[in-house]
Design an enzyme around this catalytic site. Sequence first.
Site, PDB file in Angstrom:
ATOM      1  N   SER A 240       0.895  -1.001   0.141  1.00 46.76           N
ATOM      2  CA  SER A 240      -0.023   0.110   0.095  1.00 46.76           C
ATOM      3  C   SER A 240       0.866   1.128   0.026  1.00 46.76           C
ATOM      4  O   SER A 240       2.064   1.103   0.206  1.00 46.76           O
ATOM      5  CB  SER A 240      -0.853  -0.061   1.176  1.00 46.76           C
ATOM      6  OG  SER A 240      -0.318   0.299   2.364  1.00 46.76           O
ATOM      7  N   LYS A 241       0.398   2.561   0.124  1.00 42.00           N
ATOM      8  CA  LYS A 241       0.869   3.811  -0.135  1.00 42.00           C
ATOM      9  C   LYS A 241       1.829   3.859   1.197  1.00 42.00           C
ATOM     10  O   LYS A 241       2.845   4.541   1.119  1.00 42.00           O
ATOM     11  CB  LYS A 241       0.049   4.748  -0.187  1.00 42.00           C
ATOM     12  CG  LYS A 241      -0.531   5.102  -1.859  1.00 42.00           C
ATOM     13  CD  LYS A 241      -1.171   6.073  -1.769  1.00 42.00           C
ATOM     14  CE  LYS A 241      -1.865   6.467  -3.318  1.00 42.00           C
ATOM     15  NZ  LYS A 241      -2.281   7.872  -3.501  1.00 42.00           N
ATOM     16  N   ARG A 242       1.690   3.112   2.235  1.00 42.15           N
ATOM     17  CA  ARG A 242       2.235   3.413   3.507  1.00 42.15           C
ATOM     18  C   ARG A 242       3.491   2.696   3.458  1.00 42.15           C
ATOM     19  O   ARG A 242       4.471   2.880   3.974  1.00 42.15           O
ATOM     20  CB  ARG A 242       1.537   2.897   4.840  1.00 42.15           C
ATOM     21  CG  ARG A 242       1.381   1.406   4.638  1.00 42.15           C
ATOM     22  CD  ARG A 242       0.172   1.004   5.885  1.00 42.15           C
ATOM     23  NE  ARG A 242       0.111  -0.347   5.922  1.00 42.15           N
ATOM     24  CZ  ARG A 242       0.817  -1.294   6.564  1.00 42.15           C
ATOM     25  NH1 ARG A 242       1.996  -0.921   7.041  1.00 42.15           N
ATOM     26  NH2 ARG A 242       0.426  -2.435   6.716  1.00 42.15           N
TER      27      ARG A 242
END
Length: 468
Positions: A240-242
């Site tokens: 994910s973006k994290r």
Amino acid sequence: MTVVTRFAPSPTGTLHIGGARTALFNWLFARHHAGRFLLRIEDTDRARSTPEAVGAILDGLGWLGLDWDGDAQSQFDSVKRHAGVACRLLAEGKAYQCFCTPDELNEMRQAARREGRSMRYDGRWRDRDPATAPPGVDPVIRLKMPQVGTTVIDDKVQGEIEVANDQLDDLILLRADGTPTYMLAVVVDDHEAGVTHVIRGDDHLTNAFRQLQIYRALDWEVPAFAHVPLLHGPDGSKLSKRHGALGVGEYRDQGYLPEAMRNYLLRLGWSHGDDEIIDTEQAIAWFSLDAIGRSPARFDKDRLDSLNAHYLRHADDGRLADLVLTGLDVKPARGIADEAPNRLIMGMPGLKERATTLVDLTDSAAFYARLRPLTLDDKAAKLLDSTALGHLKGLREQLAELPEWSDGAIEVLVRRFAEDQGLKLGKIAQPLRAALTGAAVSPPVFEVMRVLGEEETLGRLDDVIGGF
């Protein structure tokens, strides 16, 4: 047989890193076999598809160097053909009209939830006469799926996988409004394009069992399937973006080279012995589906940074100079010196050895390109106190008399000047660097002076010495 692969993204956002890897694998497989790589934009979801997303996908693939054969196709342009295929199956008795009301479907859903199972259509209209349909209900067209036995797929990555047919309900081919579903559209498009290998993420694996039945109902040749494990973050969870998962355009903006990104994406789930640095020509020569692993690859930004630094060090200096000039935030009042391109090319060997990204390189190279007078950062300004400026004034007078402007000759003069003043070299070199670059860190100062040339070096010293 001519190998034909395709990349078929939905234009609902940017080209993300997982999609880029899928595109790369399809591109490499096609190029390895001297085949064709097609691009199809799956834009039948008109509410979510946007021209901006299409543009971002095309730009991302172009930046990565993944050229496709022929024109990019729009799935929406083929909806009439998709609908025609559904009607053909209906006419052949391989599909049927389903008149279930929303309330009936909701009841099935609730029953499945109570019983702890996934929602499956119960086939109540499979053998009923459409003449008994309730008034005012527009039907969908469903495929008559096999109800006994198993469906087997010999996947080129996952191996042989089978599912019991009683777990596959009669899928919808055509919605009540006459629009085709994804399941039908993708089969028709792949068949008409002559796609021989469907290489995609393993989140589509369950779709493959249903799509296989559409191929069989139409008596069409089934392509080879290869379902690639999805990417995970460093912690093993879904990427994910994290974790740093961004759109391809964002990696470009952060200063990564396309060849570094290709190499990095290649090694996310594919291997060739212990080889890590694999250029594109070698990747095309080596690529095969059986070298794709069955376990999810983990995204590692440190590894990407390391690869990018490697490709920067080996990139052409002229190309990097052009990229640096493009990346500079040029202020109209200051601008770029006419000599900037030549200075950047001359100074690039010393600059690129210390850079990880093009952003780093641009920041560190800016002093070569800027017009005088330079803006000093805080650390540089602190180095240029009155004592340091006095030393620089004396050094400037001697530099003006230097007969040969070379690294070696400059170094000899500066060292001798420091000795004559009873100072360590750093007490002269650090203020000198600050005056010439506007910063406290740079390539070796004697190299900087040689690249700047005598006139520019003396001029920059004059700028800081001023009326001292």
